[in-house]
Design a protein around this motif. Sequence first.
Motif, PDB file in Angstrom:
ATOM      1  N   GLU A 206       0.892  -1.404   0.103  1.00  0.00           N
ATOM      2  CA  GLU A 206      -0.093   0.024  -0.065  1.00  0.00           C
ATOM      3  C   GLU A 206       1.012   1.183   0.044  1.00  0.00           C
ATOM      4  OE1 GLU A 206      -3.570   0.489   0.088  1.00  0.00           O
ATOM      5  OE2 GLU A 206      -3.218  -1.386  -0.756  1.00  0.00           O
ATOM      6  N   GLY A 207       0.485   2.282  -0.441  1.00  0.00           N
ATOM      7  CA  GLY A 207       1.006   3.578  -0.458  1.00  0.00           C
ATOM      8  C   GLY A 207       0.689   4.262   1.169  1.00  0.00           C
ATOM      9  N   GLY A 208       1.396   3.663   2.327  1.00  0.00           N
ATOM     10  CA  GLY A 208       1.013   3.875   3.462  1.00  0.00           C
ATOM     11  C   GLY A 208       1.188   5.471   3.903  1.00  0.00           C
ATOM     12  N   LYS A 209       2.151   6.100   2.999  1.00  0.00           N
ATOM     13  CA  LYS A 209       2.658   7.264   3.573  1.00  0.00           C
ATOM     14  C   LYS A 209       1.236   8.312   3.482  1.00  0.00           C
ATOM     15  CE  LYS A 209       6.377  10.249   2.642  1.00  0.00           C
ATOM     16  NZ  LYS A 209       7.641  10.438   1.680  1.00  0.00           N
ATOM     17  N   GLN A 210       0.444   7.987   2.619  1.00  0.00           N
ATOM     18  CA  GLN A 210      -0.746   8.797   2.197  1.00  0.00           C
ATOM     19  C   GLN A 210      -2.024   8.334   2.886  1.00  0.00           C
ATOM     20  OE1 GLN A 210      -0.093   8.964  -2.543  1.00  0.00           O
ATOM     21  NE2 GLN A 210      -2.183   9.345  -2.120  1.00  0.00           N
ATOM     22  N   ASN A 211      -2.128   9.245   3.919  1.00  0.00           N
ATOM     23  CA  ASN A 211      -3.323   8.935   5.080  1.00  0.00           C
ATOM     24  C   ASN A 211      -4.502   8.527   3.973  1.00  0.00           C
ATOM     25  OD1 ASN A 211      -4.191   9.038   7.445  1.00  0.00           O
ATOM     26  ND2 ASN A 211      -5.532  10.826   6.936  1.00  0.00           N
ATOM     27  N   ASN A 212      -4.760   9.148   2.983  1.00  0.00           N
ATOM     28  CA  ASN A 212      -6.185   8.847   2.473  1.00  0.00           C
ATOM     29  C   ASN A 212      -6.511   7.753   1.746  1.00  0.00           C
ATOM     30  OD1 ASN A 212      -4.149   9.408   0.360  1.00  0.00           O
ATOM     31  ND2 ASN A 212      -5.769  10.073  -1.336  1.00  0.00           N
ATOM     32  N   ARG A 213      -5.288   7.018   1.527  1.00  0.00           N
ATOM     33  CA  ARG A 213      -5.534   5.524   0.950  1.00  0.00           C
ATOM     34  C   ARG A 213      -6.111   4.767   2.243  1.00  0.00           C
ATOM     35  NH1 ARG A 213      -6.938   5.246  -3.078  1.00  0.00           N
ATOM     36  NH2 ARG A 213      -7.015   2.932  -2.994  1.00  0.00           N
ATOM     37  N   TRP A 214      -5.289   4.834   3.331  1.00  0.00           N
ATOM     38  CA  TRP A 214      -5.948   4.038   4.444  1.00  0.00           C
ATOM     39  C   TRP A 214      -7.165   4.464   4.968  1.00  0.00           C
ATOM     40  CZ3 TRP A 214      -3.024   0.235   4.977  1.00  0.00           C
ATOM     41  CH2 TRP A 214      -1.628   0.285   4.989  1.00  0.00           C
TER      42      TRP A 214
ATOM     43  N   MET B 252      10.692  13.174   4.089  1.00  0.00           N
ATOM     44  CA  MET B 252      11.320  11.830   4.420  1.00  0.00           C
ATOM     45  C   MET B 252       9.990  10.893   4.942  1.00  0.00           C
ATOM     46  SD  MET B 252      14.986  12.326   5.636  1.00  0.00           S
ATOM     47  CE  MET B 252      15.202  10.712   6.213  1.00  0.00           C
ATOM     48  N   THR B 253       9.391  11.512   5.975  1.00  0.00           N
ATOM     49  CA  THR B 253       8.161  10.800   6.881  1.00  0.00           C
ATOM     50  C   THR B 253       7.105  11.464   6.814  1.00  0.00           C
ATOM     51  OG1 THR B 253       9.016  11.939   8.863  1.00  0.00           O
ATOM     52  CG2 THR B 253      10.318   9.993   8.357  1.00  0.00           C
ATOM     53  N   ASP B 254       7.003  12.773   6.481  1.00  0.00           N
ATOM     54  CA  ASP B 254       5.782  13.364   6.520  1.00  0.00           C
ATOM     55  C   ASP B 254       4.992  13.475   8.026  1.00  0.00           C
ATOM     56  OD1 ASP B 254       3.740  15.206   5.467  1.00  0.00           O
ATOM     57  OD2 ASP B 254       2.519  13.361   4.572  1.00  0.00           O
ATOM     58  N   GLY B 255       5.938  13.516   8.927  1.00  0.00           N
ATOM     59  CA  GLY B 255       5.541  13.538  10.591  1.00  0.00           C
ATOM     60  C   GLY B 255       5.372  12.138  10.854  1.00  0.00           C
ATOM     61  N   PHE B 258       2.865   7.196  12.338  1.00  0.00           N
ATOM     62  CA  PHE B 258       1.635   7.751  13.044  1.00  0.00           C
ATOM     63  C   PHE B 258       2.343   8.912  14.109  1.00  0.00           C
ATOM     64  CE2 PHE B 258      -1.179   7.241  16.719  1.00  0.00           C
ATOM     65  CZ  PHE B 258      -2.301   7.323  16.040  1.00  0.00           C
ATOM     66  N   TYR B 259       3.027  10.027  13.468  1.00  0.00           N
ATOM     67  CA  TYR B 259       3.107  11.154  14.368  1.00  0.00           C
ATOM     68  C   TYR B 259       4.438  10.897  14.970  1.00  0.00           C
ATOM     69  CZ  TYR B 259      -1.471  11.876  13.161  1.00  0.00           C
ATOM     70  OH  TYR B 259      -2.758  12.107  12.698  1.00  0.00           O
ATOM     71  N   ALA B 260       5.274   9.802  14.992  1.00  0.00           N
ATOM     72  CA  ALA B 260       6.550   9.486  15.553  1.00  0.00           C
ATOM     73  C   ALA B 260       7.429  10.726  15.119  1.00  0.00           C
ATOM     74  CB  ALA B 260       7.013   8.100  15.189  1.00  0.00           C
ATOM     75  N   THR B 261       7.573  11.262  13.989  1.00  0.00           N
ATOM     76  CA  THR B 261       8.554  12.313  13.569  1.00  0.00           C
ATOM     77  C   THR B 261       7.579  13.502  13.578  1.00  0.00           C
ATOM     78  OG1 THR B 261       8.418  11.669  11.467  1.00  0.00           O
ATOM     79  CG2 THR B 261      10.077  10.699  12.490  1.00  0.00           C
ATOM     80  N   ASP B 262       6.559  13.664  14.039  1.00  0.00           N
ATOM     81  CA  ASP B 262       5.688  14.919  13.794  1.00  0.00           C
ATOM     82  C   ASP B 262       6.380  16.192  14.429  1.00  0.00           C
ATOM     83  OD1 ASP B 262       3.574  16.408  12.664  1.00  0.00           O
ATOM     84  OD2 ASP B 262       2.110  16.123  14.259  1.00  0.00           O
ATOM     85  N   VAL B 263       6.780  17.173  13.724  1.00  0.00           N
ATOM     86  CA  VAL B 263       7.330  18.128  14.781  1.00  0.00           C
ATOM     87  C   VAL B 263       6.185  19.313  14.596  1.00  0.00           C
ATOM     88  CG1 VAL B 263       9.710  17.613  14.634  1.00  0.00           C
ATOM     89  CG2 VAL B 263       8.594  18.883  12.732  1.00  0.00           C
ATOM     90  N   VAL B 264       6.293  20.517  15.261  1.00  0.00           N
ATOM     91  CA  VAL B 264       5.534  21.519  15.090  1.00  0.00           C
ATOM     92  C   VAL B 264       5.087  21.942  13.805  1.00  0.00           C
ATOM     93  CG1 VAL B 264       4.903  23.824  15.817  1.00  0.00           C
ATOM     94  CG2 VAL B 264       6.090  21.891  17.572  1.00  0.00           C
TER      95      VAL B 264
END
Lengths: 492, 319
Positions: A206-214, B252-255, B258-264
């Motif tokens: 899955e494209g797990g980086k994209q929240n909309n897919r989940w 890299m992670t977009d935060g 599940f928010y593990a690298t989410d910064v302000v």
Amino acid sequence: MRNVHFIQRIVFCCLVALLLSACGANNNDNAASENEDADGTITLQVMDWSDSVKTIREEFHNQFMEKYPNIKIEYTQLTVDQFKNTILTAVKSGEAPDLFPVPSGMKLETLVTDGWFQPIDPLIDQEFKDMFVEGTFTEGITMNEGQIYAIPEAQTMPHSLVFYNKTLFEEAGLDPENPPETYSEFREAAQKITDAGAGQYYGMIEGGKQNNRWLTTAKEWASMAGAGLNSSSPVNLATGSTDYATEPVNGVFELFENLRDDGSLHPKTMSISAPEARALFGQGQAGFMVQGAWSIGVWNKENPDLDFGVMAPPVPDSGRKGSIPIVSSAPWMGIYAGSDHPEEAALYLEELYGGDYFQAERVSSGDSFSTVKGINEEFVTDENLKDYYDIVQEVGSRIPDPVIRNPETVAVFNEYNDVHPDLGGLLGGVVSKAVDNPEQMLKTYSEQVGVAWTKAIEAAQEKGADIEETDFVFPNWDPLEDYTEEDYAELK
Amino acid sequence: MRTLSKTSTSAVSKKKISNKRRTTLWCWLFILPNLIFYAMFQGWPIIVNWYYSTLDWSGLSSDAVFVGLNNFKELMQDPYFWNAYKNSFVFMAGSVPLMLGLALIAALVFNNPNLKYASIYRTLIFIPVVTTASVVGIIMVYIWGSDGAVNYTLMQIGLLDEPVNWLSDPNLAMMTVILINIWKNLGMNMVYWIAGLQGVPRELYEAARVDGAGHFRTFFSITLPLILPVGAVILLLNVAGSLKVFDLIKTMTDGGPFYATDVVSTYIYRFAFSSEMGLPRLGYAASAGIFFAFTIMIIALIQVLVKRSLNSKKVGGQQ
């Protein structure tokens, strides 16, 4: 000394000129003249995010410019997020392109009130309107106060069907003609593929980086299990409840938890986007992938050797209790209210939908289903695309739309503040092992959505919208059947 | 004669004043474009952000509603904001000491006049600095991916049995991003340190050598005390830079995961520009920005006060 004074004056004059020219750059007259050359050629600016048909679109533009040599098309394609940011600035500065789509997540009525779009009706004839399939122009969706403002890009199709790799099925000892139907079968098949792959390929990607897919997967798969959820409303439209901690939703979460624990999910799943996942599926790195019909065209073009099929999402072992939600066609392209060339913009739309090339080519490439009558019947030749369509007809059903029932309910959606993390975020969290108690998280999420939803209803009522909570409850809705005009009439 | 002299002195003094005024005018004239651009692109957005933070507004529609401090109240109650807030400091605390320490070591090594090809080594370390952070981020996703070069190398040398999800494992993602940030910014800090090192008078080293001081003694008694003021500036720049990190994490992670690298910064972006359902919340995002900027200002203020107090002690000691 005189020289010094002279230089001083020159510098001063330059600075003033620079400032004045900067202030004047926003002048509408200048903008207008930019769009019309001295030889009378008109430049029509078009902006959107339709990346899957970029090549076809460019060819359409070439043909259009050949047919109408006095019109030059400047086409800008962005990602959805880029588009949202860009168009906001462009509209505010009065420099928006002549044609652009309604940004995702925004309701047409708000944009019309804010002066983004102009009505298309005065620029098109009845023949053009009749070209589209029934339900294309709906009040509150593509129309506002009886006038058409936007045309859908394609027929809205759910994008949570599952594609599977037939070659990997055979290598894992599975029957490609009988894909899994239940959660248990799906899990078992994914595990078998993973085992057969021995690190070379996996059960699912899955494209797990994209929240909309989940989010899509969570809502639509849960909906098939009877959750009553859909992508256009945060509440269960059968009951008006915001409860997500239900058996159907928990079932989907448990399935993905099991797939994760089995090691059936491709290790890259959480660090890639949907197009990247699609490319890896195309390279034979996974057995299953949840995607929309548009992927068919991409794989046909990029991976001609890929032998794949499409199947309905799996259902709980106890059976299907709902359908994949089919929502009203979303509004797409409209004409900018400040466009200097509305007639040419309307001509562009006429050619885009009514011309010989674009709709036919788009459909035959396997990208999507056209909103123009007769096109799908004539040009859907791809077997997988036909299967996709048939599966949607079989397991999908048209859901009730509160906006059709009462157009003023749009005010509630405008007031609603999305809760973060949403259902998709939570499912992604489960897959990445960051959420260890999904049931509790779903309960908290349900409460948060409930608060946000009540707040949105109250805010809309305070602003004068004539709405009730019951406008979002459709007691006569059977989730296994299409919600029809008769059903709407029954509630009046 | 005396009157004449007085008149002449007065004329000279007037001329001096006039010249001074003219110089001042010229100075202002040259500063003016910068001031205008600063006001347009920094000053005004800061002021308007204060206003936005008091609105319930998507940023897309015209129906903004004044809600006073409600956005701030909601912000304080959001555990994901505090998670992002904490992560910003974890990122800063993980990055800055190593960035400063490693850059100082690199500067000491490459500032050695006897080292051959020093400028080539410096250039190699500096290259990541001139590469756009988002480009670095995108490339690093491949290098640190499950089938990327890092896993391949570690498996080849026997340190790993199976690939590690450096960026999609919530326990490893932050550490990975910190490491890449350190690598990316090492060159800049090295240049700052080298500038500081080159300001230390050579005679002091010669005198120390004559007095029989070794390398370590020379470093701790001469070099370090003299480059500390430069160090304070580098520290301030790094702290501020690390706290406002965005592009590297976004790409890299977009935060996530599940928010593990989410910064302000990524938290603000999420609310200001994206929404799966409903509209974005620019007003709320602005309040998060204001709150965080306030934090950074307090940190900067404390740092300046500490620096002043150290300087005054130093001056007192010298007297």
